[in-house]
Design a protein around this motif. Structure first.
Motif, PDB file in Angstrom:
ATOM      1  N   GLN A  77      42.876  42.028  39.084  1.00 36.59           N
ATOM      2  CA  GLN A  77      41.521  41.873  39.603  1.00 36.59           C
ATOM      3  C   GLN A  77      41.335  40.599  40.418  1.00 36.59           C
ATOM      4  O   GLN A  77      40.523  40.535  41.320  1.00 36.59           O
ATOM      5  CB  GLN A  77      40.521  41.898  38.443  1.00 36.59           C
ATOM      6  CG  GLN A  77      40.632  43.145  37.576  1.00 36.59           C
ATOM      7  CD  GLN A  77      40.433  44.423  38.348  1.00 36.59           C
ATOM      8  OE1 GLN A  77      39.578  44.502  39.218  1.00 36.59           O
ATOM      9  NE2 GLN A  77      41.217  45.440  38.070  1.00 36.59           N
ATOM     10  N   CYS A  78      42.023  39.533  40.084  1.00 38.47           N
ATOM     11  CA  CYS A  78      41.854  38.272  40.804  1.00 38.47           C
ATOM     12  C   CYS A  78      43.159  37.487  40.744  1.00 38.47           C
ATOM     13  O   CYS A  78      43.600  37.103  39.676  1.00 38.47           O
ATOM     14  CB  CYS A  78      40.694  37.463  40.244  1.00 38.47           C
ATOM     15  SG  CYS A  78      40.548  37.491  38.448  1.00 38.47           S
ATOM     16  N   CYS A  82      40.672  34.133  36.975  1.00 35.67           N
ATOM     17  CA  CYS A  82      39.507  34.948  36.635  1.00 35.67           C
ATOM     18  C   CYS A  82      38.392  34.125  35.995  1.00 35.67           C
ATOM     19  O   CYS A  82      37.393  34.672  35.547  1.00 35.67           O
ATOM     20  CB  CYS A  82      39.923  36.097  35.719  1.00 35.67           C
ATOM     21  SG  CYS A  82      40.921  37.343  36.566  1.00 35.67           S
ATOM     22  N   LYS A 107      34.902  41.645  38.206  1.00 36.47           N
ATOM     23  CA  LYS A 107      35.253  40.319  38.712  1.00 36.47           C
ATOM     24  C   LYS A 107      34.836  40.134  40.172  1.00 36.47           C
ATOM     25  O   LYS A 107      34.798  39.024  40.671  1.00 36.47           O
ATOM     26  CB  LYS A 107      36.759  40.075  38.571  1.00 36.47           C
ATOM     27  CG  LYS A 107      37.223  39.948  37.127  1.00 36.47           C
ATOM     28  CD  LYS A 107      36.595  38.722  36.459  1.00 36.47           C
ATOM     29  CE  LYS A 107      37.018  38.604  35.011  1.00 36.47           C
ATOM     30  NZ  LYS A 107      36.366  37.461  34.341  1.00 36.47           N
ATOM     31  N   ARG A 268      36.549  32.795  46.208  1.00 39.10           N
ATOM     32  CA  ARG A 268      35.888  32.437  44.949  1.00 39.10           C
ATOM     33  C   ARG A 268      35.069  31.171  45.147  1.00 39.10           C
ATOM     34  O   ARG A 268      35.281  30.399  46.084  1.00 39.10           O
ATOM     35  CB  ARG A 268      36.904  32.224  43.842  1.00 39.10           C
ATOM     36  CG  ARG A 268      37.770  30.966  43.981  1.00 39.10           C
ATOM     37  CD  ARG A 268      38.473  30.699  42.657  1.00 39.10           C
ATOM     38  NE  ARG A 268      39.413  29.615  42.679  1.00 39.10           N
ATOM     39  CZ  ARG A 268      39.111  28.328  42.481  1.00 39.10           C
ATOM     40  NH1 ARG A 268      37.848  27.972  42.339  1.00 39.10           N
ATOM     41  NH2 ARG A 268      40.057  27.397  42.462  1.00 39.10           N
TER      42      ARG A 268
END
Length: 282
Positions: A77-78, A82, A107, A268
């Protein structure tokens, strides 16, 4: 009497002929029905074989490796960490996105969608993307790719035709990647004029997206009043020449996410920065 018998014979012969004809007709219909069913089954078998054949020869996704040569899980997912709030940006380059799948990825909290470029280009997937991104629960913002030599008013009109305030969850973003070979001062004057026009139109300062090296070369000290998304694809967080703080880091241009074919840009928030800082104020 003979005449009556003659008439009866004719009637019996006619009835016999009629029954024979009806029997032949039924036989032809039954045969035609059988043939049609057989053809249908044969076609179905061919279609099934073709489908199976396609399924067999369909190439498997190419393996993806990180900078250290380790195999990357495409369902990760990341890639960075995360522990932060992550998001993506998309354009027509990703083609058709399966937003119902992307929306299930908890996420990925936000997405910036390309709306326009220069004075007359619009992203062909923008309307579809913004509608479905909202439908499946992401916070959405729109961005414009800035062309320094195109009149600023023309670029603003192009962007405003796509980026409608009522559809925005996040402040507009300006993608600044080229100075079009203009001298730095001339380029910065051009950019500042556009940023001021956009601020006047949307009543809030836009977010600026740029690469670390581009910022260090052309923008140091020029856009201090604006929040930044800095792109740099390394394992280490980017540092700007003037040491200033920035809101977001685009850490990958080769991210993977279920629901998007191919690579996707991932970003992010930095430090204590969060979504509240880039929310669109209606």
């Amino acid at each position: 009497m003979k005449k009556l018998i003659y008439i009866l014979v004719i009637l019996l012969v006619s009835m016999a002929i009629g029954e024979t004809s009806m029997a032949k007709t039924k036989k032809r219909r039954a045969k035609a029905k059988t043939t049609a069913v057989a053809k249908k089954k044969k076609t179905a078998r061919k279609t099934s074989k073709k489908t199976k054949a396609k399924a067999v020869v369909k190439p498997a996704p190419e393996p993806v490796y990180d900078a250290d040569g380790d195999l990357v899980n495409p369902y990760l997912q990341c890639e960075d960490t995360c522990d932060h709030v992550h998001g993506i940006d998309l354009s027509h380059y990703q083609g058709e996105v399966f937003w119902e799948t992307v929306g299930e990825n908890t996420k990925m909290a936000y997405v910036y969608l390309k709306a326009s470029e220069g004075g007359d280009r619009i992203d062909s997937y923008f309307e579809r993307n913004i509608d479905l991104a909202h439908r499946y629960g992401l916070k959405v913002g729109s961005y414009h790719f800035y062309r320094p030599k195109t009149p600023q008013e023309v670029q603003l009109r192009n962007f405003m035709a796509q980026c409608l305030p009522g559809e925005q969850d996040l402040i507009p973003m300006v993608d600044v990647e080229t100075n079009a070979n203009l001298p730095t001062e001339e380029f910065c004057d051009s950019l500042m004029k556009f940023l001021q026009l956009m601020e006047g139109a949307y009543r809030q300062k836009p977010l600026i997206y740029t690469y670390r090296n581009f910022y260090n070369k052309h923008l140091v000290g020029k856009i201090d009043d604006y929040q930044l998304m800095i792109a740099m694809y390394t394992n280490e967080e980017p540092e700007l020449a003037d040491g200033r703080d920035y809101t977001l880091w685009q850490y990958s241009a080769k991210g993977r996410i279920v629901g998007v074919n191919g690579y996707v840009d991932k970003s992010r928030f930095m430090g204590r920065h969060g979504l509240r800082e880039i929310r669109y104020r209606h």
